[in-house]
Scaffold this active site. Structure first.
Site, mmCIF file in Angstrom:
data_model
loop_
_atom_site.group_PDB
_atom_site.id
_atom_site.type_symbol
_atom_site.label_atom_id
_atom_site.label_comp_id
_atom_site.label_asym_id
_atom_site.label_seq_id
_atom_site.Cartn_x
_atom_site.Cartn_y
_atom_site.Cartn_z
ATOM 1 N NE ARG A 1 -4.713 -1.599 2.071
ATOM 2 C CZ ARG A 1 -5.187 -1.836 2.433
ATOM 3 N NH1 ARG A 1 -4.919 -1.900 4.000
ATOM 4 N NH2 ARG A 1 -6.485 -2.401 2.614
ATOM 5 N N GLY B 1 -12.550 -4.700 2.134
ATOM 6 C CA GLY B 1 -13.451 -4.216 1.490
ATOM 7 C C GLY B 1 -14.043 -2.963 0.730
ATOM 8 N N GLY C 1 -6.053 -9.730 1.079
ATOM 9 C CA GLY C 1 -4.316 -9.388 1.044
ATOM 10 C C GLY C 1 -3.521 -10.727 1.136
ATOM 11 C CE LYS D 1 -15.169 -12.862 9.030
ATOM 12 N NZ LYS D 1 -15.881 -11.356 10.593
HETATM 13 C C1 3PG Z 1 -8.513 -1.596 5.191
HETATM 14 O O1 3PG Z 1 -7.384 -2.153 5.848
HETATM 15 O O2 3PG Z 1 -9.876 -2.667 4.556
HETATM 16 C C2 3PG Z 1 -8.691 -0.430 5.128
HETATM 17 O O3 3PG Z 1 -7.748 0.491 5.452
HETATM 18 C C3 3PG Z 1 -9.618 0.493 5.813
HETATM 19 O O4 3PG Z 1 -9.086 0.166 7.286
HETATM 20 P P1 3PG Z 1 -11.007 -0.551 8.336
HETATM 21 O O5 3PG Z 1 -11.422 -1.874 7.740
HETATM 22 O O6 3PG Z 1 -10.176 -0.921 9.574
HETATM 23 O O7 3PG Z 1 -11.670 0.935 8.575
HETATM 24 MG MG MG Z 2 -11.095 -3.345 6.253
#
Ligand code: 3PG
Ligand code: MG
Length: 436
Positions: free
Chosen positions: A26, A366, A343, A187
């Site tokens: 990232r 997400g 990831g 999930k």
């Molecule tokens: C992630 O890794 O999903 C983003 O950086 C957002 O982080 P969060 O899910 O803690 O909001």
């Molecule tokens: Mg997240």
């Protein structure tokens, strides 16, 4: 950009272990925008979150390791502030000269960040003349630093945002066919919406991981002690029916590796998914499933892969995921479009040294799932668009070297816009691909 102070939101939410960055993807992905801004003569105030400190200072979630990594990557010193706000920070921002940059401390140390508090957003906005959002990974969050600040500053998206939107939109709009999605991870609940959207787009759906277990139950098998979600069985059944109605082939595992416990060094064996033993856990796909996947992918021209096929963090159960990474690399070599998110899937590609062969590696977990579902991402929606669909999103280049020649597109000064409230989604744990 010359002489402008740019408030830049990036997603430096990177995995850390003992204070060391495990995967810097990232940070690397943010470099083109940062360089373009600095080269264009801007001074850059960078904002990011790290982890979920819930509005408190957590020393283990300071951004210094990210600043050090960025310093190595761009060979320009990246100082951090001790706090995103405060007199010291105000001062440091004021002293910034063109070509210099600064990383604000973790914005989530302030409760106003996740609440999208207008007062907090306004103070952050005071650090810049313009706002550039390049945090695709956090574009599904309506927080002060991703959305709130856009009410006070002319707003743009960065080069990573552009690349992500382009790659993921191409996948949805004009994939070379046949098109296959491979969905793994723990999930089903975090993937139902994306599976439902994908069924309408793909020719083949391959399932693995805990996700596949729930589908095995939905298709009448018992999975012993394996991870699955009883509440999601009806949804899985509905998705299978949808696939059948549309003539989409769904490939479920035909065999699996089962283990006594989901730990390292435990006893394990390969069994058919028709006879999964009651007191064992399915932890990986078996060799027949891997062969079936390889065969099914042979004619495929476009692949979307999200999520590991087994308990990837335990090496003995990472075999299928690694095999799939090999197949993905072969497909990419043969000219297929291969887009990978999540990831663990990307980690498998990196371990095999084939990550760079992929057409696109998404920095969003997400965020990329929500994008593929066709949902509006608040961090993109704050940037002015002609219409709401992403295909009409005008990309405003921050790079001085983009075709068209102009250093940066000029826009009318920003009018204050309505604050978008944090979505209910913010509480959702979409973080983990892990099956353990
Ligand atoms: C992630 O890794 O999903 C983003 O950086 C957002 O982080 P969060 O899910 O803690 O909001
Ligand atoms: Mg997240």
């Amino acid at each position: 950009m010359q002489g402008q102070r740019v408030l830049l939101r990036v997603d430096f939410n990177v995995p850390l272990s003992d204070g060391k960055i495990v995967d810097d993807s990232r940070i690397r992905a943010a470099v083109p925008t940062i360089k373009a801004l600095l080269d264009g003569g801007a001074s850059v105030v960078i904002m990011s979150h790290l982890g979920r400190p819930d509005g408190r200072v957590v020393d283990g979630l300071r951004l210094r390791p990210a600043a050090e990594r960025l310093t190595q990557l761009i060979r320009v010193n990246v100082p951090t502030t001790g706090d995103a706000l405060g007199v010291g920070t105000d001062d440091a921002v004021r002293r910034l000269r063109p070509g210099e940059l600064l990383l604000l401390e973790n914005v989530r140390f302030h409760a106003g960040e996740e609440r999208n508090d207008p007062a907090f957003a306004e103070r952050l906005a005071s650090y810049g003349d313009v706002f550039v959002n390049d945090a695709f990974g956090a574009a599904h969050r309506a927080h002060a630093s991703t959305v709130g600040v856009a009410a006070y500053l002319p707003s743009y998206v960065g080069l990573l945002m552009e690349q992500e939107v382009e790659a993921l939109s191409n996948l949805l709009e004009k994939p070379a066919r046949p098109f296959a999605a491979i969905v793994g991870g723990g999930k089903v609940s975090s993937k139902v919406a994306v599976l439902e959207a994908l069924i309408k787009k793909v020719d083949l759906l391959i399932l693995g991981g805990g996700v596949a277990n729930t589908f095995l139950v939905a298709s009448g098998r018992s999975v012993g002690k394996s991870l699955y979600e009883s509440k999601m069985v009806d949804d899985a059944r509905r998705i299978l029916k949808l696939a059948q109605d549309r003539g989409v082939r769904v490939l479920l595992p035909v065999d699996g590796v089962v283990a006594k416990e989901v730990t390292r060094g435990t006893e394990f064996k390969v069994v058919s998914t028709d006879k999964l033993p009651a007191s064992w856990h399915m932890v990986d796909l078996g060799p027949a499933s891997i062969t079936a996947i390889r065969e099914a992918l042979a004619p495929i021209k476009t692949i979307l892969w999200n999520g590991p096929l087994g308990v990837f963090e335990i090496p003995s159960f990472a075999v299928a995921t690694r095999e799939l990474a090999k197949v993905a690399a072969e497909k990419a070599d043969a000219g297929a479009t291969v887009v990978v998110g999540g990831g663990d899937s990307i980690a498998a590609l990196r371990q095999l040294g084939v990550a760079e062969k992929m057409t696109h590696l998404s920095t969003g977990g997400g965020a990329s799932l929500e994008f593929l579902e066709g949902r509006d991402l608040p961090g993109l929606a704050v940037v002015p668009t002609a219409g709401s669909p992403y295909e009409t999103l005008p990309i405003i280049y921050v790079s001085p070297v983009k075709p068209g020649g102009k250093a940066a597109a000029k826009r009318a000064p920003a009018k204050p816009k309505p604050i978008i409230k944090p979505s209910a989604l913010d509480d959702e744990d979409d973080e983990s691909d892990t099956l353990a």
